[in-house]
Design an enzyme around this catalytic site. Structure first.
Site, short mmCIF file in Angstrom:
data_model
loop_
_atom_site.label_atom_id
_atom_site.label_comp_id
_atom_site.label_asym_id
_atom_site.label_seq_id
_atom_site.Cartn_x
_atom_site.Cartn_y
_atom_site.Cartn_z
N THR A 1 0.87 -1.20 0.00
CA THR A 1 0.00 0.00 0.00
C THR A 1 0.90 1.24 0.00
O THR A 1 1.36 1.65 -1.05
CB THR A 1 -0.98 0.01 1.19
OG1 THR A 1 -0.26 -0.15 2.41
CG2 THR A 1 -2.02 -1.08 1.04
N LYS B 1 4.23 -6.94 3.87
CA LYS B 1 3.92 -5.54 3.56
C LYS B 1 3.48 -4.87 4.85
O LYS B 1 3.00 -5.51 5.79
CB LYS B 1 2.84 -5.43 2.49
CG LYS B 1 1.48 -5.86 2.86
CD LYS B 1 0.49 -4.90 3.44
CE LYS B 1 0.62 -3.46 3.17
NZ LYS B 1 -0.45 -2.71 3.95
N THR C 1 -1.47 -3.29 10.01
CA THR C 1 -1.78 -3.48 8.59
C THR C 1 -0.55 -4.04 8.00
O THR C 1 0.24 -3.38 7.38
CB THR C 1 -2.11 -2.23 7.79
OG1 THR C 1 -3.18 -1.59 8.41
CG2 THR C 1 -2.58 -2.58 6.37
N GLU D 1 5.96 4.48 7.59
CA GLU D 1 5.54 5.67 6.86
C GLU D 1 6.38 6.88 7.24
O GLU D 1 6.38 7.32 8.38
CB GLU D 1 4.05 5.93 7.07
CG GLU D 1 3.20 4.94 6.29
CD GLU D 1 1.71 5.08 6.54
OE1 GLU D 1 0.94 4.51 5.75
OE2 GLU D 1 1.32 5.74 7.51
N ASN E 1 -0.41 10.64 6.10
CA ASN E 1 -1.63 10.23 6.77
C ASN E 1 -2.70 11.30 6.92
O ASN E 1 -3.82 11.00 7.29
CB ASN E 1 -1.29 9.64 8.15
CG ASN E 1 -0.70 8.27 7.99
OD1 ASN E 1 -1.36 7.38 7.45
ND2 ASN E 1 0.54 8.12 8.40
#
EC number: 2.3.1.35
Lengths: 416, 416
Positions: A160, A186, A197, A284, A411
């Site tokens: 993602t 991932k 996630t 991230e 985000n």
């Protein structure tokens, strides 16, 4: 230090190229089916023969529909294929399970296997309706492109916000049989201990009973995938699944007492650890991988609680980003962990990849240290924070990353 | 909705100007003593007569030296002054308690009271040596400038990264006696339920036994100061302290059964709630106050766990900053709270200050909603997220703020 201690063991496991296709009898593919705008978004992993399977799932009480279906299909400990889409999590949709079941049926038809032998996973935005059409559109290409050699298309298709694919594979000897074990993973945001996630798909040509595979996977995940955190958010869709098809030809592992199981467990630990670290490192917006080693702890739980808390602290994470050797924030994070301990004994070292290190805290009090050296160490891509409790012989390691402007950017406008 | 329900009760408490000096017999001052470069950094609160006192402290296992000293000095339930410096937390320093004790002695000498009747607090950087000199340098001015009318200098002097002072005061009638209750607070980062780099100093002219004051404060803090979060980091130095000097002349409250205690408790709840909300609203880098109301819950603990988790989620916080009605992240955060519940029943509404609202989730599934309206509501300075569980009659509220670029900016270079 964990890296040093583990090093000897790791020598018996030979790092090899590739991922889920490295073990014998596995194929994989990845295509663009239309869940995302351009990038690949549908992956398939297929074993030519029926495999033992085991999975661990998110502990979030809100669970994605695919997890419910995969649980049902894993009940007999056997499976032959894993289908995974990215871009839509198929969670909190009224018809989510219906869709997930339909996806398994599509795969079953295309591969001529039972739909109950297909496991399904999804990752992406939660709470958006998921149509069956992209699965239908992509299925032909997906099956046609199944490849024995290269699983990197599948590794691509499950991503993602990840910036790169995550793969790892090893080879090891088991009573004169060569066994291979490989995986892809991932995860980049919504990553926190107890799954996130975060998806991990692992394959091996080992022959093993599914019950033992489940026990082993569960134990290994506790010390690997569950010891990473990016942002403290535990996702609804996480799962780590392994398929073991027995093509290596080893004698079937049937009991916990067999020495072969221990060797396999160590190999699985190594693969899961590397796949988990890859997730933390690609957190991230991250610029630094933070490894927290808690050493000489009274017990493992104490060590884990402290290690996890340190890598989860927003203030530690922003301080690392700012290359600020802020001992106070470290002590503060250690102090609000669930662990009981006497902070008056503890020493803290900051350490860089190339084993430069600086002591910043002795016996619970800050000490004066070489700020220039500390600044250099904090500028490394892989920072270690070593905390010595001097209360016993246990240790634990957790992995996280720094908190940067880029995390906010990614985000604050993810869905729109 | 909590605001609506509480409204009736709040009418009996008249909002008045001022803060810790509002009750009779209290004085306060704030000066620049040299812990910080320019701004005021030393505050004194003084009661002309000895007061009942009660405090609650951080639950971090690493506790600041001032907390140890204040605990010792509060043991008889009596105190007469509070001294607080900002800029240095006096935590994890080898001679921390020695310094904190010396500070109390200085104040005792200057005010001609016993040093054991002085409480001490510090906030700022952890793990930096603290010298007694600035206290000595500032003490004369601090005592000379003690003011009966205006506590705003003290409110200034306890701030760190706060952008504004935080104060609140009310007046209410207790059996024909007028009682006043006022307070100041500080806190902006390292703020998380169970206290945080958060200080609250409250004064009242009520006459009350210290044991009852302690019980009441502890209960009220649970629903107010402990229900806010800025960044999930629980500080080492947090404390909320109240002094009650009895100057109002009410009949001394001596038992839990007295109706007057209930009235006081409600007033204290109101003051603590407003001081806590002011902290969440002034969270480091925050642009939006997030209030999460969990309604129709099975019990209070369930409601609190969910409300706290929602306002603590980095992904919810960044989504609010991006004005993204990301229902999935809300459901995800609700799901990984400690509470047990069935998410298939729950409804979620987003609501703005002016009571505009939009339903984004019904019976655990996302529904299509007016995205433009949702975007408008998310742009409010004070956003409410109302979660209906439909499992019972309990409710809870937690307060937080969005996570912005500014938070990273402030915290990546705090110490250096």
């Amino acid at each position: 230090m964990e890296t040093l201690i583990k090093h000897k063991k790791e020598n018996q496991f030979k790092l090899i190229q590739g991922n889920v296709c490295a073990p014998q009898g596995f194929m994989a593919s990845g295509v663009h089916a239309g869940f995302k705008k351009k990038r690949k978004d549908l992956a398939l992993i297929y074993s030519k023969t029926i495999s033992s399977t085991a999975s661990v799932y998110t502990q979030n009480k809100v669970k994605g529909a695919p997890i419910q279906v995969t649980k049902a299909h894993s009940i007999n400990g056997r499976a032959q294929a894993i289908i995974c889409n990215s871009g839509n999590a198929n969670t909190c949709n009224a018809n989510g399970e219906e869709i997930a079941n339909e996806v398994c049926a599509l795969v079953g038809d295309a591969l001529e296997i039972k739909k109950e032998d297909v496991l399904v996973a999804s990752t992406g935005v939660i709470g958006q309706p998921l149509s069956i059409e992209p699965f239908k559109d992509g299925m032909n290409d997906l099956v046609e492109q199944l490849d024995e050699e290269d699983g990197s298309e599948a590794a691509q298709a499950i991503l993602t916000t990840d910036t790169d694919i995550k793969e790892y594979a090893v080879e090891f000897e088991l009573e004169n049989t060569t066994v291979r074990l490989g995986g892809i993973s991932k995860g980049s945001g919504m990553i926190h201990p107890n799954m996130a996630t975060m998806l991990g798909f692992i394959t091996t040509d080992l022959a093993i009973e599914p019950e033992l595979l489940q026990i082993t996977l569960k134990e290994v995940v506790k010390d690997t995938f569950n010891m990473i955190s990016v942002d403290g958010d535990t996702s609804t869709n996480d799962m780590v699944t392994i398929l073991a098809n027995g093509e290596a030809g080893n004698q079937l592992i049937q009991s916990e007492a067999e020495p072969a199981l221990q060797v396999f467990k160590e190999a699985l630990h190594l693969v899961c650890k590397e796949l988990a670290i890859a997730i933390a490192e690609d957190g991230e917006g991250a610029s630094t991988l933070i490894t927290c080693n808690v050493l000489e702890a009274a017990d493992k739980l104490q060590a884990k609680a402290i290690a996890k808390q340190v890598i989860s602290s927003s203030l530690v994470k922003t301080a690392v980003y700012g290359r600020d050797a802020n001992v106070g924030r470290l002590l503060c994070a250690i102090g609000y962990s669930d662990a009981e301990f006497d902070y008056h004994n503890l020493d803290i070292y900051l350490r860089s990849e190339n084993y430069q290190s600086v002591c910043v805290c002795e016996e619970g009090s800050t000490v004066s240290f070489d700020e220039v050296k500390a600044f250099e160490i904090l500028g490394t891509d892989r920072l270690s924070i070593d905390i010595y409790l001097y209360e016993g012989k246990s240790q634990a390691t957790a992995w996280g990353c720094d908190l940067t402007y880029e995390y906010i950017k990614i985000n604050s406008a993810y869905r729109t």
